[in-house]
Structure formats: C-alpha cells, structure tokens
Design an enzyme around this catalytic site. Structure first.
Site, PDB file in Angstrom:
ATOM      1  N   ARG A 116       7.369  14.246  -1.289  1.00 32.12           N
ATOM      2  CA  ARG A 116       6.270  15.457  -1.521  1.00 32.12           C
ATOM      3  C   ARG A 116       5.895  16.523  -0.782  1.00 32.12           C
ATOM      4  O   ARG A 116       5.554  17.266  -1.282  1.00 32.12           O
ATOM      5  CB  ARG A 116       4.860  14.468  -1.827  1.00 32.12           C
ATOM      6  CG  ARG A 116       4.799  13.583  -2.962  1.00 32.12           C
ATOM      7  CD  ARG A 116       3.616  12.735  -2.911  1.00 32.12           C
ATOM      8  NE  ARG A 116       3.602  11.677  -1.847  1.00 32.12           N
ATOM      9  CZ  ARG A 116       2.684  10.607  -1.960  1.00 32.12           C
ATOM     10  NH1 ARG A 116       1.503  10.794  -2.657  1.00 32.12           N
ATOM     11  NH2 ARG A 116       2.904   9.539  -1.182  1.00 32.12           N
ATOM     12  N   ASN A 140       0.510  14.064   2.587  1.00 33.91           N
ATOM     13  CA  ASN A 140       1.811  13.969   1.822  1.00 33.91           C
ATOM     14  C   ASN A 140       2.398  14.891   1.443  1.00 33.91           C
ATOM     15  O   ASN A 140       3.400  15.123   0.787  1.00 33.91           O
ATOM     16  CB  ASN A 140       1.268  12.756   0.431  1.00 33.91           C
ATOM     17  CG  ASN A 140       0.832  11.682   1.121  1.00 33.91           C
ATOM     18  OD1 ASN A 140       1.521  10.886   1.814  1.00 33.91           O
ATOM     19  ND2 ASN A 140      -0.306  11.346   0.793  1.00 33.91           N
ATOM     20  N   GLY A 156       8.313  -0.006   0.809  1.00 34.30           N
ATOM     21  CA  GLY A 156       6.986  -0.125   0.709  1.00 34.30           C
ATOM     22  C   GLY A 156       6.315  -0.498   2.098  1.00 34.30           C
ATOM     23  O   GLY A 156       7.073  -0.774   3.087  1.00 34.30           O
ATOM     24  N   THR A 157       5.050  -0.247   2.227  1.00 32.45           N
ATOM     25  CA  THR A 157       4.307  -0.282   3.665  1.00 32.45           C
ATOM     26  C   THR A 157       4.407  -1.786   4.176  1.00 32.45           C
ATOM     27  O   THR A 157       4.459  -1.994   5.515  1.00 32.45           O
ATOM     28  CB  THR A 157       2.929   0.287   3.723  1.00 32.45           C
ATOM     29  OG1 THR A 157       2.258  -0.489   2.357  1.00 32.45           O
ATOM     30  CG2 THR A 157       2.946   1.674   3.482  1.00 32.45           C
ATOM     31  N   LYS A 159       8.940  14.048   7.055  1.00 34.91           N
ATOM     32  CA  LYS A 159       7.750  14.079   7.193  1.00 34.91           C
ATOM     33  C   LYS A 159       6.928  13.951   8.360  1.00 34.91           C
ATOM     34  O   LYS A 159       6.057  15.114   8.823  1.00 34.91           O
ATOM     35  CB  LYS A 159       6.787  13.316   5.976  1.00 34.91           C
ATOM     36  CG  LYS A 159       5.365  13.552   5.945  1.00 34.91           C
ATOM     37  CD  LYS A 159       4.600  12.986   4.721  1.00 34.91           C
ATOM     38  CE  LYS A 159       4.458  11.705   4.681  1.00 34.91           C
ATOM     39  NZ  LYS A 159       3.658  10.820   3.651  1.00 34.91           N
ATOM     40  N   ASN A 188      -8.935   3.519   0.933  1.00 35.09           N
ATOM     41  CA  ASN A 188      -7.950   2.732   2.256  1.00 35.09           C
ATOM     42  C   ASN A 188      -7.549   3.997   2.924  1.00 35.09           C
ATOM     43  O   ASN A 188      -6.580   4.721   2.461  1.00 35.09           O
ATOM     44  CB  ASN A 188      -6.835   1.954   1.454  1.00 35.09           C
ATOM     45  CG  ASN A 188      -5.786   1.500   2.713  1.00 35.09           C
ATOM     46  OD1 ASN A 188      -6.476   1.502   3.716  1.00 35.09           O
ATOM     47  ND2 ASN A 188      -4.778   1.238   2.078  1.00 35.09           N
ATOM     48  N   SER A 243       5.692  60.838  35.715  1.00 37.00           N
ATOM     49  CA  SER A 243       5.765  60.508  34.378  1.00 37.00           C
ATOM     50  C   SER A 243       7.316  60.717  33.500  1.00 37.00           C
ATOM     51  O   SER A 243       7.737  61.698  33.994  1.00 37.00           O
ATOM     52  CB  SER A 243       4.629  61.226  33.548  1.00 37.00           C
ATOM     53  OG  SER A 243       3.537  60.551  33.871  1.00 37.00           O
ATOM     54  N   TYR A 290       6.218  47.505  27.886  1.00 40.66           N
ATOM     55  CA  TYR A 290       6.884  46.198  27.792  1.00 40.66           C
ATOM     56  C   TYR A 290       7.496  45.650  29.256  1.00 40.66           C
ATOM     57  O   TYR A 290       8.020  46.560  29.816  1.00 40.66           O
ATOM     58  CB  TYR A 290       8.441  46.271  27.102  1.00 40.66           C
ATOM     59  CG  TYR A 290       9.186  44.945  27.168  1.00 40.66           C
ATOM     60  CD1 TYR A 290       8.590  43.849  26.573  1.00 40.66           C
ATOM     61  CD2 TYR A 290      10.442  44.950  27.486  1.00 40.66           C
ATOM     62  CE1 TYR A 290       9.286  42.634  26.898  1.00 40.66           C
ATOM     63  CE2 TYR A 290      11.045  43.807  27.785  1.00 40.66           C
ATOM     64  CZ  TYR A 290      10.572  42.745  27.392  1.00 40.66           C
ATOM     65  OH  TYR A 290      11.503  41.519  27.608  1.00 40.66           O
TER      66      TYR A 290
HETATM   67  C1  UD1 Z   1      -0.759   4.566   1.328  1.00 41.53           C
HETATM   68  C2  UD1 Z   1      -1.500   3.219   1.018  1.00 41.53           C
HETATM   69  C3  UD1 Z   1      -2.847   3.581   0.253  1.00 41.53           C
HETATM   70  C4  UD1 Z   1      -3.686   4.726   1.203  1.00 41.53           C
HETATM   71  C5  UD1 Z   1      -2.744   5.900   1.667  1.00 41.53           C
HETATM   72  C6  UD1 Z   1      -3.652   6.491   2.879  1.00 41.53           C
HETATM   73  C7  UD1 Z   1      -0.061   1.411   0.402  1.00 41.53           C
HETATM   74  C8  UD1 Z   1       0.714   0.615  -0.489  1.00 41.53           C
HETATM   75  N1  UD1 Z   1      -0.819   2.408   0.188  1.00 41.53           N
HETATM   76  O1  UD1 Z   1      -0.399   5.296   0.274  1.00 41.53           O
HETATM   77  O2  UD1 Z   1      -3.711   2.641  -0.054  1.00 41.53           O
HETATM   78  O3  UD1 Z   1      -4.863   5.153   0.611  1.00 41.53           O
HETATM   79  O4  UD1 Z   1      -1.674   5.302   2.284  1.00 41.53           O
HETATM   80  O5  UD1 Z   1      -2.879   7.823   3.221  1.00 41.53           O
HETATM   81  O6  UD1 Z   1       0.081   0.957   1.667  1.00 41.53           O
HETATM   82  N2  UD1 Z   1       6.292   4.142   4.972  1.00 41.53           N
HETATM   83  C9  UD1 Z   1       7.328   3.468   5.489  1.00 41.53           C
HETATM   84  N3  UD1 Z   1       8.293   2.891   4.690  1.00 41.53           N
HETATM   85  C10 UD1 Z   1       8.039   2.633   3.362  1.00 41.53           C
HETATM   86  C11 UD1 Z   1       6.998   3.256   2.871  1.00 41.53           C
HETATM   87  C12 UD1 Z   1       6.127   3.923   3.583  1.00 41.53           C
HETATM   88  O7  UD1 Z   1       7.538   3.377   6.702  1.00 41.53           O
HETATM   89  O8  UD1 Z   1       8.704   1.942   2.697  1.00 41.53           O
HETATM   90  C13 UD1 Z   1       5.442   4.982   6.060  1.00 41.53           C
HETATM   91  C14 UD1 Z   1       5.199   6.383   5.625  1.00 41.53           C
HETATM   92  O9  UD1 Z   1       6.259   6.981   6.420  1.00 41.53           O
HETATM   93  C15 UD1 Z   1       3.658   6.478   5.843  1.00 41.53           C
HETATM   94  C16 UD1 Z   1       2.950   5.492   5.693  1.00 41.53           C
HETATM   95  O10 UD1 Z   1       4.219   4.521   5.649  1.00 41.53           O
HETATM   96  O11 UD1 Z   1       3.875   7.207   7.343  1.00 41.53           O
HETATM   97  C17 UD1 Z   1       2.344   5.598   4.376  1.00 41.53           C
HETATM   98  O12 UD1 Z   1       3.388   6.003   3.188  1.00 41.53           O
HETATM   99  P1  UD1 Z   1       3.276   6.721   1.990  1.00 41.53           P
HETATM  100  O13 UD1 Z   1       4.046   6.589   0.980  1.00 41.53           O
HETATM  101  O14 UD1 Z   1       2.664   8.084   2.369  1.00 41.53           O
HETATM  102  O15 UD1 Z   1       1.934   5.952   1.569  1.00 41.53           O
HETATM  103  P2  UD1 Z   1       0.638   6.397   0.511  1.00 41.53           P
HETATM  104  O16 UD1 Z   1       1.386   6.782  -0.867  1.00 41.53           O
HETATM  105  O17 UD1 Z   1       0.051   7.702   0.976  1.00 41.53           O
HETATM  106 MG    MG Z   2       0.687   8.703   2.633  1.00 38.14          MG
END
Ligand code: UD1
Ligand code: MG
Length: 455
Positions: free
Chosen positions: A18, A232, A83-84, A25, A175, A411, A354
């Site tokens: 994004r 983001n 995913g996280t 990022k 969250n 000067s 300068y």
């Molecule tokens: C996430 C949370 C959401 C919360 C929001 C707060 C989850 C599923 N969702 O969403 O509940 O409200 O943050 O800002 O946790 N990352 C990885 N590997 C991955 C995916 C992400 O390292 O596979 C890292 C990203 O670099 C980032 C963080 O995890 O630093 C969050 O990822 P991002 O995709 O920004 O999650 P959000 O959609 O913001």
């Molecule tokens: Mg995020």
C-alpha cells in the site's frame, strides 16, 4: 516495571504494497529515522529484553538496518509472507529458547509505541493474563482488527475487518498489533492457527481464541491512538510524522526551549536543543544538530549537521550544512550558507555569503556577499580567516588562502594569495573619473531621440 526477561519479536517482513514504493515499508522514515529503527530503539530501551526481527528473503537493506541499530538482535527469515502468525513462527527457534519470560510482538510498521506503554501491557501479564493485547479507539477504525469483548468486558477474540460482520465493524475498540504473551511453548499455541479467512493468511489475532480455549486469560490494555498508529499508506506515514513531531516539540518546551509557533518547527530524531534556546517560526532541523544554551534561531532557517554555540544568533533565512560549527555569540544573518566551516566566538557573517571548508577566527567580520571559493571542479580547499580580520563586502576568497589575524580586505577584492596579519589587501582596478561626461552623454542621446521622432 516487570523484572521478567522478555523476547521482542519485531515483524518486518510485510511487503507494504500500500506504500507503492520500491523501498521496503519498514525503512520509510519518521523524523529522519526508519520506522524499524524507531521500534528497535524502543525495544532496546527495555531492560532484560532480547530482540528477534522477522524479515523477508532478499530484504538485505532491512537486515542491515537491524544490525546497525540493534547489533545483538537475531534475524529470522519468513520464507513466504503468509500472515502475522506465520511471521512470529519464523522466529520459532528464539520462541522455544524463551522459557519463563514474556514474548512481546511489535510491528515494525507501528513506530510510535513507547516503552511505558509496553510496560503497562506487561503489567496485565503480572495480573494473571496469559495474553494481553494493546487496544485503542481510533477516530477512523477502517482497516484495523476489532476487539471482541463478552458482556463482562473480557476479551474473547479479534476480528479482522475483512472477516467482520456489519455489527462487528461498528466496534470502535481496535487491535494495535502489539501483543504480549506469557505462555510456555508459545510456538505450540501459534501453530494451531489456520488460514480459513478472507485473506487466506495465518492471523496472529486468532491466538486469542486459541489461548482462551486452552484456559488462559486474555486481557486488553487501552492506549491512546497516537501511541499505535499503524503505517500502511503514505498518508498514515504523514500522520505518524505529525504525532512524532508534536511529541518532540512538547518535550523540548517542557525542558525550557521556547517556540513561538511550535507547529512550524520540524525536528529530527537526533536533534539536541539546550534550555533557553528560542526558535522562531518555520525552522527545519535535519540530521545531527546540537544547539547550546541561550542561542536564538530566527525564522526560516534550515539546519543540518551543525553545532550552534551558546548565545549565538542565527537567521532569519540561514542555511547550515554538515560541518557547520558555530561558536558562542556568533551572529549569522540572512542568506548565509555555512558548510564544513568553524566560526570562533563572536565572529559575524550577517548577510548573503557562502562559507565552505574554512575557519573564521574569533571576532572576525565577514562582509555582505563574501564567497569562500572552495571548489575548482575537482578539489575542495580551505579558506582560513584569522582572528579579528575584516573582510570587506563582495570579496571572493579563492582557496587555498589564509587571511592573517586583524587584516583588512578591501571590498570587491578577489583574493588569491595569503594576506599577512594586520595588512590591508585590495585587488581592484584603479578608479577613473571623467568630469562632465554625464551631461555630454545625455545631450547626445536626446538629440538622437528627437531625430528619430521626426522621421
Ligand atoms: C494488523 C493486524 C490488525 C491490526 C493492525 C494494526 C493481523 C492479522 N492484523 O493488520 O488486527 O489492527 O495490524 O496496525 O495481525 N508482516 C510480516 N509477515 C507477514 C505479514 C505481515 O512480517 O506475512 C508484518 C508487516 O511487515 C507489519 C506487520 O507484520 O510490520 C503487520 O502487517 P500488516 O500487513 O501491516 O497488517 P495489517 O493489515 O495492518
Ligand atoms: Mg499494518
């Protein structure tokens, strides 16, 4: 403050699509410092903390930033960005070594979180929770996961926006992403998380329901939106920058710095300003600036890599570049650029000059329009102006050149040779004067004009 050891797992592997950028990022900057560095600095400030950072393969610049800011951190690769929860599990080795301590998950895209807020979250673990989530109530909750509470106010789960029902989307409590766990074998708990959701990702947020099913207590600690803004998009980056700036200005004002219009003063993460400094509107600080006690910075100055001594007066419209060392009580006026030059106590350069790659002795006076000609297209060379010297206006000092202590420069001179202490050096053609010339000239011109009009 908790006395348990803790492991920070900092997630930095997300692509950050994004942001629409070729730069990962988490390397985008707030106050001149990467978001990742902000988070690592906060984590490093907590006693007894170890740090694990999760990056994506090929993110060499991110790994280099980790080692620069937190050399003791361990780096783990998340093979695919699924995913996280999957990201936290990439640090399984570190999780499994952590027995008895807290595990705290931080997002590298949430750069404003402060140590004291993390300590409040850990206090919830002291109170018996197995997992604690930092929650907040943003003005606009769009995009954030929503915290689900039961009738008694206990946290039962987190719903990502894309999976939420209309009723769940109306929940204002969100969250932040910051979570703390006091769970033995956290990796065992996280590996139960599946990916049956709108994004087919492994959500860390699902850990809440699983923890509760295992009989653990889940707690929410609320904090202010400004502590946990997630970045983001570029707009959110600008919003986080605004919060950081407001915090930093307030901290300086509390420490005795005056700002007439604080909202127009832009600070860098490493700016140092002593008490009784006053700053007028529209001043920008770049990297590496120290301002000593009682200095005055007038409007519209741009200052980078500079030290400004006690009681100095700068601006309006002064520009300092790296290596500007401004001594005590020095005056620098409008449209003066200083780079890699030291001005000793009480020296003055009040207008349009300068000063590059030089030294200016104590009490010397640099006249309007003086240029240190320091560059011949290949080499940069040095100009030295001695103590108490007086450089007349519109002088070019062609480096390398030394002006002795107390010397005068007439000067308009172009000085290419060293000048002895106490001497006058003047380099100009002799002035010529033709008496009555102007009257004759005007007479010729008006006759021509009249002839042309008759035609
Ligand atoms: C996430 C949370 C959401 C919360 C929001 C707060 C989850 C599923 N969702 O969403 O509940 O409200 O943050 O800002 O946790 N990352 C990885 N590997 C991955 C995916 C992400 O390292 O596979 C890292 C990203 O670099 C980032 C963080 O995890 O630093 C969050 O990822 P991002 O995709 O920004 O999650 P959000 O959609 O913001
Ligand atoms: Mg995020």
């Amino acid at each position: 403050m908790s006395i348990r050891p803790c492991l920070f797992v900092v997630l930095a592997a997300g692509k950050g699509t994004r942001m629409k950028s070729s730069l990962p990022k988490v390397l985008h900057r707030i106050a001149g410092q990467s978001m990742l560095a902000h988070v690592l600095t906060t984590a490093s400030g907590i006693a007894g903390g170890k740090i694990a950072v999760v990056v994506a393969p090929g993110m060499d610049a991110v790994a280099a930033e980790v080692l620069r800011v937190a050399p003791n951190a361990r780096i783990f690769e998340q093979v695919a960005q699924r995913g996280t929860a999957d990201a936290v599990l990439a640090a399984k080795l570190a999780l499994d070594e952590e027995t008895g301590g807290d595990v705290i998950v931080l997002f590298a895209d949430t750069p404003l979180v402060r140590g004291e807020v993390i300590e409040r979250l850990r206090a919830a673990l002291d109170g018996g929770a197995g997992v604690a989530v930092l929650g907040f109530r943003p003005k606009d909750p769009a995009g954030y996961g929503r915290l689900l509470l039961d009738d008694g106010g206990a946290l039962t789960g987190i719903r990502e926006e894309q999976d939420a029902s209309d009723a769940e989307r109306k929940i204002g409590l969100c969250n932040s992403g910051v979570m703390a766990f006091r769970v033995s074998k956290l990796s065992g708990l996280l590996s139960q998380i599946g990916s049956a959701n709108a994004k087919s990702e492994f959500y860390l947020t699902d850990a809440i329901e699983i923890a509760r099913n295992e009989g653990l207590k889940a707690a929410v600690v609320e904090c202010d939106e400004t502590d946990v803004l997630g970045v983001n998009t570029r707009e959110q980056q600008a919003a986080a920058e605004a919060v950081w700036q407001a915090r930093a200005r307030s901290a300086f004002m509390r420490d005795g710095v005056s700002m007439v219009a604080p909202e127009t003063v832009w600070l860098h993460f490493d700016t140092q300003i002593a008490s009784d400094v006053s700053i007028e509107p529209n001043v920008v600080f770049g990297a590496g600036v120290t301002v000593e006690e009682g200095a005055q910075i007038l409007g519209f100055c741009h200052i980078e890599g500079a030290t400004i001594g006690k009681g100095a007066r700068i601006g309006p419209f002064a520009r300092f570049r790296p290596g500007a060392r401004i001594g005590a009580k020095v005056h620098i006026g409008n449209f003066v650029e200083v780079k890699n030059t030291t001005l000793e106590e009480g020296a003055k350069a009040n207008h349009l000059s300068y000063l590059g790659d030089g030294t200016v002795g104590a009490g010397a006076n640099i006249g309007a329009g003086t240029i240190f000609c320091n560059y011949d297209g290949y080499n940069k060379t040095k100009t030295e102006v001695g103590e108490g010297a007086f450089i007349g206006s519109n002088t070019s000092l062609v480096a390398p050149v030394k002006i002795g202590a107390g010397a005068y420069i007439g000067s308009g001179s172009v000085i290419t040779k060293d000048v002895s202490p106490g001497a006058l050096a003047i380099e100009r053609n002799t002035q010529e004067e033709r008496p009555g010339w102007a009257e004759k000239f005007r007479a010729v011109m008006s006759r021509r004009k009249a002839a042309a009009q008759r035609k």
